[in-house]
Scaffold this motif. Sequence first.
Motif, short mmCIF file in Angstrom:
data_model
loop_
_atom_site.label_atom_id
_atom_site.label_comp_id
_atom_site.label_asym_id
_atom_site.label_seq_id
_atom_site.Cartn_x
_atom_site.Cartn_y
_atom_site.Cartn_z
N PRO A 1 12.89 11.21 4.11
CA PRO A 1 12.71 12.19 3.01
C PRO A 1 12.87 11.54 1.64
O PRO A 1 12.18 11.90 0.70
N GLU A 2 13.79 10.58 1.55
CA GLU A 2 14.00 9.91 0.26
C GLU A 2 12.75 9.13 -0.16
O GLU A 2 12.35 9.15 -1.31
N GLN A 3 12.16 8.45 0.82
CA GLN A 3 10.94 7.68 0.53
C GLN A 3 9.79 8.61 0.17
O GLN A 3 9.02 8.33 -0.74
N GLN A 4 9.69 9.73 0.92
CA GLN A 4 8.65 10.72 0.64
C GLN A 4 8.77 11.23 -0.79
O GLN A 4 7.79 11.36 -1.51
N ALA A 5 10.02 11.53 -1.19
CA ALA A 5 10.26 12.06 -2.53
C ALA A 5 9.83 11.05 -3.59
O ALA A 5 9.19 11.40 -4.58
N LEU A 6 10.13 9.79 -3.35
CA LEU A 6 9.77 8.75 -4.31
C LEU A 6 8.26 8.58 -4.37
O LEU A 6 7.68 8.44 -5.45
N LYS A 7 7.61 8.66 -3.21
CA LYS A 7 6.16 8.55 -3.16
C LYS A 7 5.53 9.70 -3.95
O LYS A 7 4.60 9.52 -4.72
N GLY A 8 6.10 10.90 -3.77
CA GLY A 8 5.60 12.08 -4.50
C GLY A 8 5.74 11.91 -6.00
O GLY A 8 4.84 12.25 -6.76
N LYS A 9 6.87 11.34 -6.41
CA LYS A 9 7.12 11.15 -7.83
C LYS A 9 6.11 10.16 -8.44
O LYS A 9 5.59 10.38 -9.52
N ILE B 1 -1.00 10.90 -11.49
CA ILE B 1 -1.97 11.96 -11.75
C ILE B 1 -1.92 12.38 -13.23
O ILE B 1 -2.95 12.55 -13.88
N VAL B 2 -0.69 12.50 -13.75
CA VAL B 2 -0.54 12.87 -15.16
C VAL B 2 -1.19 11.82 -16.06
O VAL B 2 -1.95 12.14 -16.97
N ARG C 1 -1.96 3.16 -12.18
CA ARG C 1 -0.58 3.61 -12.28
C ARG C 1 0.05 3.74 -10.90
O ARG C 1 1.21 3.42 -10.70
N TYR C 2 -0.75 4.24 -9.94
CA TYR C 2 -0.23 4.43 -8.59
C TYR C 2 0.13 3.09 -7.96
O TYR C 2 1.22 2.93 -7.43
N LYS D 1 13.77 -7.65 -1.19
CA LYS D 1 14.55 -8.33 -0.18
C LYS D 1 14.07 -8.00 1.23
O LYS D 1 13.79 -8.89 2.03
N CYS D 2 13.97 -6.68 1.55
CA CYS D 2 13.63 -6.32 2.92
C CYS D 2 12.21 -5.78 3.06
O CYS D 2 11.74 -5.52 4.15
N GLY D 3 11.52 -5.62 1.93
CA GLY D 3 10.12 -5.21 2.00
C GLY D 3 9.88 -3.73 2.27
O GLY D 3 8.75 -3.32 2.50
N THR D 4 10.92 -2.90 2.22
CA THR D 4 10.74 -1.46 2.45
C THR D 4 9.90 -0.84 1.33
O THR D 4 10.19 -1.03 0.16
N ALA D 5 8.86 -0.11 1.74
CA ALA D 5 8.03 0.57 0.75
C ALA D 5 8.75 1.82 0.26
O ALA D 5 9.49 2.44 1.02
N PHE D 6 8.55 2.19 -0.98
CA PHE D 6 9.20 3.35 -1.59
C PHE D 6 10.71 3.30 -1.36
O PHE D 6 11.33 4.31 -1.04
#
Length: 158
Positions: A6-14, A20-21, A65-66, A77-82
């Motif tokens: 959920p944290e990654q999803q939220a960051l992706k949404g942001k 978009i803006v 921007r995206y 360091k670990c390559g985790t997206a978002f």
Amino acid sequence: MEGLSPEQQALKGKITTSAIVWGAVAGIGVALLALWLLGSAGELARWLVTIILGPAAGYFTYRWRYSTGVAKAVCKKCGTAFGIREVSRLEQLLSSEQRKKVEQVKPATKIDAAVNRTVIWIEEKYEVTAVDECFKCHDRTERKWTVTREKDRAEVTA
Ligand SMILES: [Zn+2]
């Protein structure tokens, strides 16, 4: 890509919303500019260029921007997206200076005397330190920059 937390999803949404803006602002800006610059061209050419250039500029700005946002959010360091979020932000006052500016105000009528308007304010310089942390490996990185702020602006007419 594996399932996002959920944290990654939220960051992706942001990141998406912000892109978009940016895209919308760039698209509208370019469309208006095209309409204005092509003021002397024929109506058809004018609108044709506008409806092609506006959305194109919007789209490319959005993509740019995206991808910048996505690249910034990847943990080095670990390559985790978002995976990167800001966990703390600290402001430190570097300097505080009293500033003054004197302007001459033109008299309203010929018989009025010219007056000086003095504007005083305090200019403060801050150093901002932000700490980013990865959700997964908790690797921390620091970013630093300085900002200048004005406060207590006052006008003295003498
Ligand atoms: Zn990480």
